[in-house]
Design a protein around this motif. Structure first.
Motif, PDB file in Angstrom:
ATOM      1  N   ALA A  68       0.883  -1.174   0.000  1.00  0.00           N
ATOM      2  CA  ALA A  68       0.000   0.000   0.000  1.00  0.00           C
ATOM      3  C   ALA A  68       0.914   1.216   0.000  1.00  0.00           C
ATOM      4  N   TYR A  69       0.309   2.384  -0.146  1.00  0.00           N
ATOM      5  CA  TYR A  69       1.127   3.599  -0.116  1.00  0.00           C
ATOM      6  C   TYR A  69       0.496   4.655   0.774  1.00  0.00           C
ATOM      7  N   PHE A  70       1.307   5.214   1.665  1.00  0.00           N
ATOM      8  CA  PHE A  70       0.834   6.192   2.651  1.00  0.00           C
ATOM      9  C   PHE A  70       1.479   7.559   2.392  1.00  0.00           C
ATOM     10  N   PRO A  71       0.932   8.611   3.030  1.00  0.00           N
ATOM     11  CA  PRO A  71       1.418   9.964   2.726  1.00  0.00           C
ATOM     12  C   PRO A  71       2.884  10.198   3.084  1.00  0.00           C
ATOM     13  N   LEU A  72       3.469  11.061   2.295  1.00  0.00           N
ATOM     14  CA  LEU A  72       4.852  11.501   2.526  1.00  0.00           C
ATOM     15  C   LEU A  72       4.939  12.388   3.770  1.00  0.00           C
ATOM     16  N   PHE A  73       3.843  13.113   4.028  1.00  0.00           N
ATOM     17  CA  PHE A  73       3.841  14.079   5.135  1.00  0.00           C
ATOM     18  C   PHE A  73       3.137  13.513   6.364  1.00  0.00           C
ATOM     19  N   TRP A 150       6.666   0.517  -0.231  1.00  0.00           N
ATOM     20  CA  TRP A 150       7.933   0.913  -0.837  1.00  0.00           C
ATOM     21  C   TRP A 150       7.899   2.431  -0.936  1.00  0.00           C
ATOM     22  N   ALA A 151       8.881   3.096  -0.373  1.00  0.00           N
ATOM     23  CA  ALA A 151       8.800   4.545  -0.314  1.00  0.00           C
ATOM     24  C   ALA A 151      10.174   5.170  -0.155  1.00  0.00           C
ATOM     25  N   ASN A 152      10.182   6.481  -0.166  1.00  0.00           N
ATOM     26  CA  ASN A 152      11.373   7.231   0.199  1.00  0.00           C
ATOM     27  C   ASN A 152      11.126   7.850   1.559  1.00  0.00           C
ATOM     28  N   VAL A 153      12.150   7.995   2.344  1.00  0.00           N
ATOM     29  CA  VAL A 153      12.029   8.678   3.619  1.00  0.00           C
ATOM     30  C   VAL A 153      13.180   9.670   3.744  1.00  0.00           C
ATOM     31  N   VAL A 154      13.016  10.616   4.657  1.00  0.00           N
ATOM     32  CA  VAL A 154      14.027  11.654   4.832  1.00  0.00           C
ATOM     33  C   VAL A 154      14.486  11.690   6.281  1.00  0.00           C
ATOM     34  N   HIS A 175       4.516  -2.917   8.020  1.00  0.00           N
ATOM     35  CA  HIS A 175       3.796  -2.558   9.246  1.00  0.00           C
ATOM     36  C   HIS A 175       2.674  -3.554   9.433  1.00  0.00           C
ATOM     37  N   THR A 176       2.639  -4.201  10.589  1.00  0.00           N
ATOM     38  CA  THR A 176       1.610  -5.214  10.808  1.00  0.00           C
ATOM     39  C   THR A 176       0.946  -5.041  12.164  1.00  0.00           C
ATOM     40  N   VAL A 177      -0.314  -5.525  12.240  1.00  0.00           N
ATOM     41  CA  VAL A 177      -1.059  -5.524  13.499  1.00  0.00           C
ATOM     42  C   VAL A 177      -1.518  -6.948  13.764  1.00  0.00           C
ATOM     43  N   HIS A 178      -1.372  -7.359  15.008  1.00  0.00           N
ATOM     44  CA  HIS A 178      -1.753  -8.726  15.386  1.00  0.00           C
ATOM     45  C   HIS A 178      -2.608  -8.702  16.642  1.00  0.00           C
ATOM     46  N   ALA A 179      -3.332  -9.822  16.824  1.00  0.00           N
ATOM     47  CA  ALA A 179      -4.232  -9.904  17.973  1.00  0.00           C
ATOM     48  C   ALA A 179      -3.483 -10.233  19.259  1.00  0.00           C
ATOM     49  N   THR A 180      -2.343 -10.906  19.116  1.00  0.00           N
ATOM     50  CA  THR A 180      -1.600 -11.268  20.324  1.00  0.00           C
ATOM     51  C   THR A 180      -0.140 -10.878  20.203  1.00  0.00           C
TER      52      THR A 180
END
Length: 504
Positions: A68-73, A150-154, A175-180
Motif C-alpha cells: 500500500a502507499y501512505f502519505p509523505l507528510f 515501498w517509499a522514500n524517507v528523509v 507494518h503489521t497488526v496482530h491480535a496477540t
RNA sequence: CGGGACGUAGCGUAGUCUGGUUAGCGCGCCUGCUUUGGGAGCAGGAGGCCGAGAGUUCGAAUCUCUCCGUCCCGACCA
C-alpha cells in the motif's frame, strides 16, 4: 602491461573510505547532487535496487503481505504521540511550514501561507500508518493486518555517505497488526529470517541475526531484531531491522479491536525495513581494488558481450555472431529467471570497454573476435576470480552458463563468510578486547579489529563504557545459541555472548 | 552540531606562505593519422569569471571576513 595495475585508487588498504567512494564512482552507481545529502542513483545502481526490490517484494507477498502507499507528510502532532519515538527522530526531521512562495519587493521568492500545523517529511511511517490502521482495524477478524510500503524517507543526517547514510533514501517498511503479542513477535522473527535469507542468498552477504540491546533499540520499540554484516574494513553494518512495537503505537494511535469475547483490546504491532543501504553493504562486502563486484542474482546485467572487431572486413560477422550469442544467452535461465545479457557494441577500444565492465562488477564478460568465430570459441572473464580470462568452446560456455553464475554467487558468499569468520573472535579478557580494538598506528590507523564475541552481564554501564573507551558498540545479542559464562567486565554471570564491533 | 582537513576544467592536481604579464600539468573528452585480442601511440583541439559573496589593494586563485559544499574523527542513524 607487465605490472599488475589496479583500476581503483586508492586501494582498500591505503584508504578505505576513499576507496569506497571511488568504487561507487567508477561503477557509475550514484553521485552527489546539488541537494546536500541527497544522491542521484544512476541506472546501474538503480538496476541493482530494482532487483533487490523485486526479490524482496516477492518474498513479502509469499509471506502474506500486501503493498500500500501512505502519505509523505506526517502532521507534527502524530509524530508527537509516542514519546520515545519523537525523541529518537526529532533531531533529524525535515519540516514543512509553508504552502506557497510569493515574490517580495525585490522579486525574491519568500515562503508564504504558513500552515496551521507543520508537516514532517516522514523519517519512518509508524505514526501515520498507525492512524490509518486504527480506522481499518475494528474486529479480531480484521487481523492480522500485514502491509508493506515501498517509499522514500528523509532523515536529516549530519554526515551523509553515498548509499550508507543519505538524507533521502529508498526503502521498504512493513507494518503489521496482530491480535496477540506472541503472533506479533513471531512476525518479527519471520521477517528477520526473510531479510537474512535475502542478504545471504541474493546479496551473497553473510549476516548475523540477533537482538539489539536497549540502548540500540528503535525508538518506541519493545524489541529490535537486526541483521549485521561485516564489511571489508571489519566494521559492522546494520543491514536490516525488525521491531516488535508491543502496544506502544496502538496506544498512541488508537489501534483497537473487539476480541472473540467482545472485549475491546489494543493491537500488537510490528515494523521492519531495509533500505538502499543494502547496496552500500553489497559494495563493501564484495568489491575489490579493481572496482565493484555484483552478485549475479542482483546484477542488472549478468553477462556483458564485448565484440572484438580488429579488422573491418570481419566486423559485421563478429557483430552478428555476438547478436546470435546474446539471443542464445537470453534463452538460458539462471536462478529460475532468464539470464540478463547486454551486448556492448559501443565504438570503444577493447581494453577500455572491458575495464569499464570490470569496474561495474558485471559477473561475466564474454569477448568474441574473428578468431573465435573460426574456432567456435569465446573468451570468458569471471569477475569474482579477479578478472582471470580464458577461452572456451562456445557450446561449453552456453551449457555451463547457469552453473557458472550459480558458482559465482556461491563463491562470493563463501569468500565473504570466510572473511567474517577469520575476523570474528571469542574474547574473554578485558585487556585482549581493548587491544583488539586499538589501532597499532594511531596517527594513520590501519584496518583492525572485527567482531568480538564477549560475555556481558547485561549491565548497560559496561556498554556505555565500551562506547566511550573504544568507540565500539554491542551490535547484537545473537539468536539461538546462549551458553552462559562470566562477564569480562564485572566477573558476574552472563547469559550468553554478544557481538561487539565498530559500526557504520 | 563539536574538532580537523580541504574546495583551481568531467576527474586528479601545481601555483596560495613571500599578491603582479594570456592560471600550468596529467588523465578523460573532440578531430585526424597510426595501431588493433586489448585500459595504445603521435599530432592538433575544445574546455576554467581558481566554490559563492563582501572587503583590503593600483592590482587577489593568492591576504581578511561571512556563507555554501566535500572528506575525516566524534555524537546520531537504515
Amino acid at each position: 602491461m607487465a605490472k599488475q595495475k589496479n583500476a581503483i585508487s586508492p586501494t582498500r588498504e591505503e584508504d578505505y573510505p576513499e576507496w569506497y567512494q571511488q568504487v561507487v564512482r567508477a561503477a557509475d552507481l550514484a553521485e552527489n547532487t546539488p541537494v546536500r545529502g541527497c544522491m542521484v542513483i544512476k541506472p546501474w545502481g538503480y538496476g541493482i535496487w530494482e532487483n533487490i526490490r523485486d526479490a524482496l517484494d516477492g518474498m513479502f507477498k509469499e509471506t502474506g503481505h500486501k503493498n500500500a502507499y501512505f502519505p509523505l507528510f506526517i502532521p507534527k502532532s502524530f509524530l508527537q504521540r509516542e514519546a520515545e519515538h519523537v525523541d529518537g527522530f526529532a533531531k533529524e526531521c525535515a519540516v514543512v511550514t509553508h504552502s506557497r512562495l510569493e515574490a517580495d519587493k525585490d522579486g525574491i521568492l519568500q515562503p508564504a501561507g504558513e500552515l496551521d500545523e507543520p508537516l514532517i517529511v516522514r523519517p519512518t511511517s509508524e505514526t501515520i500508518i498507525g492512524e490509518l490502521f486504527a480506522r481499518w482495524v475494528q474486529s479480531y477478524r480484521d487481523l492480522p493486518l500485514l502491509i508493506n510500503q515501498w517509499a522514500n524517507v528523509v532523515r536529516w543526517e549530519m554526515r551523509p555517505r553515498l548509499f550508507l547514510r543519505t538524507a533521502e533514501f529508498l526503502w521498504q517498511e512493513g507494518h503489521t497488526v496482530h491480535a496477540t503479542a506472541e503472533e506479533a513477535i513471531e512476525e518479527t522473527h519471520l521477517m528477520l529470517r526473510t531479510y537474512a535469507d535475502f542478504a545471504e542468498n541474493w546479496l551473497a552477504m553473510p549476516v548475523l541475526r540477533g537482538e539489539k540491546t536497549e540502548a540500540e533499540r528503535f525508538p518506541g520499540a519493545e524489541t529490535t531484531l537486526c541483521i549485521e554484516a561485516m564489511m571489508q574494513d571489519r566494521k559492522a553494518l546494520q543491514a536490516g531491522t525488525s521491531h516488535f512495537l508491543g502496544q506502544n503505537f496502538s496506544k498512541a494511535c488508537g489501534i483497537k479491536f473487539q476480541g472473540v469475547q467482545g472485549k475491546e483490546e489494543l493491537g500488537w504491532t510490528t515494523s521492519w525495513g531495509v533500505s538502499t543501504r543494502l547496496i552500500g553493504g553489497m559494495i563493501m562486502t564484495h568489491a575489490d581494488d579493481d572496482g565493484l563486484i555484483v552478485p549475479p542474482r542482483v546484477a542488472p546485467t549478468q553477462v556483458a558481450i564485448l565484440p572484438v572487431t580488429p579488422k573491418e572486413d570481419s566486423r559485421v560477422q563478429v557483430l552478428e555472431a555476438c547478436e546470435a550469442l546474446s539471443k542464445e544467452i537470453n534463452e538460458c535461465t539462471a536462478f529460475d529467471l532468464p539470464v540478463r545479457v547486454e551486448m556492448d557494441d559501443r565504438d570503444l577500444r577493447g581494453g577500455e570497454k572491458y575495464w569499464q565492465w570490470v569496474k561495474k562488477g558485471v559477473p561475466l564478460t564474454v569477448e568474441v573476435g574473428p578468431r573465435d568465430l573460426e574456432n567456435g570459441t569465446v573468451f570468458v572473464g569471471r569477475r569474482d576470480l579477479g578478472g582471470k580470462r580464458e577461452g572456451m568452446k562456445r557450446e561449453e560456455f552456453i551449457s555451463s552458463l547457469e552453473d557458472t553464475l550459480v558458482a559465482i554467487q556461491k563463491n562470493l558468499f563463501t569468500k565473504a563468510q570466510d572473511f567474517q569468520k577469520e575476523n570474528t573472535r571469542e574474547i574473554d579478557k578485558r585487556e585482549e578486547l581493548y587491544e583488539y580494538f586499538t589501532a597499532k598506528n594511531s596517527s594513520k590507523p590501519e584496518i583492525h579489529g572485527g567482531f568480538a564475541l564477549i560475555h556481558w552481564d547485561r549491565n548497560p554501564k559496561w556498554e556505555e563504557q565500551l562506547k566511550n573507551d573504544l568507540k565500539v558498540t554491542i551490535r547484537c545479542i545473537p539468536e539461538g545459541v546462549s551458553v552462559p559464562g562470566t562477564c569480562l567486565f564485572s566477573g558476574q554471570a552472563s547469559p550468553g555472548r554478544v557481538v561487539v564491533a565498530k559500526s557504520y
